[in-house]
Design a protein around this motif. Sequence first.
Motif, PDB file in Angstrom:
ATOM      1  N   ALA A  36      15.328  11.294  58.493  1.00  0.00           N
ATOM      2  CA  ALA A  36      14.771  11.438  57.151  1.00  0.00           C
ATOM      3  C   ALA A  36      14.770  12.906  56.743  1.00  0.00           C
ATOM      4  O   ALA A  36      14.513  13.791  57.558  1.00  0.00           O
ATOM      5  CB  ALA A  36      13.355  10.878  57.116  1.00  0.00           C
ATOM      6  N   GLY A  37      15.067  13.166  55.493  1.00  0.00           N
ATOM      7  CA  GLY A  37      15.060  14.525  54.972  1.00  0.00           C
ATOM      8  C   GLY A  37      16.421  15.193  54.963  1.00  0.00           C
ATOM      9  O   GLY A  37      16.591  16.242  54.362  1.00  0.00           O
ATOM     10  N   GLY A  39      20.686  15.314  54.237  1.00  0.00           N
ATOM     11  CA  GLY A  39      21.490  15.083  53.041  1.00  0.00           C
ATOM     12  C   GLY A  39      21.812  13.617  52.800  1.00  0.00           C
ATOM     13  O   GLY A  39      21.723  13.121  51.672  1.00  0.00           O
ATOM     14  N   ASP A  41      20.102  11.029  53.856  1.00  0.00           N
ATOM     15  CA  ASP A  41      18.858  10.359  53.492  1.00  0.00           C
ATOM     16  C   ASP A  41      18.512  10.620  52.032  1.00  0.00           C
ATOM     17  O   ASP A  41      18.145   9.698  51.301  1.00  0.00           O
ATOM     18  CB  ASP A  41      17.726  10.841  54.398  1.00  0.00           C
ATOM     19  N   LEU A  42      18.632  11.859  51.597  1.00  0.00           N
ATOM     20  CA  LEU A  42      18.309  12.189  50.210  1.00  0.00           C
ATOM     21  C   LEU A  42      19.248  11.476  49.237  1.00  0.00           C
ATOM     22  O   LEU A  42      18.817  10.984  48.189  1.00  0.00           O
ATOM     23  CB  LEU A  42      18.362  13.700  50.000  1.00  0.00           C
ATOM     24  N   ASP A  43      20.536  11.394  49.594  1.00  0.00           N
ATOM     25  CA  ASP A  43      21.480  10.663  48.753  1.00  0.00           C
ATOM     26  C   ASP A  43      21.123   9.184  48.679  1.00  0.00           C
ATOM     27  O   ASP A  43      21.157   8.571  47.611  1.00  0.00           O
ATOM     28  CB  ASP A  43      22.909  10.817  49.281  1.00  0.00           C
ATOM     29  N   ARG A  45      18.189   7.783  49.108  1.00  0.00           N
ATOM     30  CA  ARG A  45      16.953   7.577  48.340  1.00  0.00           C
ATOM     31  C   ARG A  45      17.190   7.741  46.838  1.00  0.00           C
ATOM     32  O   ARG A  45      16.610   7.012  46.025  1.00  0.00           O
ATOM     33  CB  ARG A  45      15.859   8.517  48.840  1.00  0.00           C
ATOM     34  N   SER A  46      18.066   8.664  46.465  1.00  0.00           N
ATOM     35  CA  SER A  46      18.419   8.823  45.063  1.00  0.00           C
ATOM     36  C   SER A  46      19.140   7.572  44.554  1.00  0.00           C
ATOM     37  O   SER A  46      18.862   7.071  43.468  1.00  0.00           O
ATOM     38  CB  SER A  46      19.299  10.061  44.897  1.00  0.00           C
ATOM     39  N   ASN A  63      15.543   4.593  57.918  1.00  0.00           N
ATOM     40  CA  ASN A  63      16.283   5.551  58.736  1.00  0.00           C
ATOM     41  C   ASN A  63      16.331   5.066  60.174  1.00  0.00           C
ATOM     42  O   ASN A  63      15.305   4.736  60.760  1.00  0.00           O
ATOM     43  CB  ASN A  63      15.624   6.931  58.671  1.00  0.00           C
TER      44      ASN A  63
END
Length: 86
Positions: A36-37, A39, A41-43, A45-46, A63
């Motif tokens: 988590a946290g 790149g 993961d961020l993609d 979540r977006s 994750n």
Amino acid sequence: MLGGGAGLLAAPLATPALGQPRWPEKPIEIQVGFVAGGGTDLDARSYARALEKRIGGTVVVTNRPGAGGELALAAVVRAKPDGHTR
């Protein structure tokens, strides 16, 4: 023109039958093979937020870091083939 006309004629066949349950019936789960946290993961979540707005349902990001993404892939392979796990 013939191809376009054939596509228009086939469109009613592609519509879901009346009385079928609305999809998704339960939350959609996206498996991410990294911590988590990061790149990826961020993609994810977006993408999940945008997908929630589009389908009007819940999207959960899970994750499963380890083995270079193989743990997440194995979770997808083991999932019931109902279209709710990606």
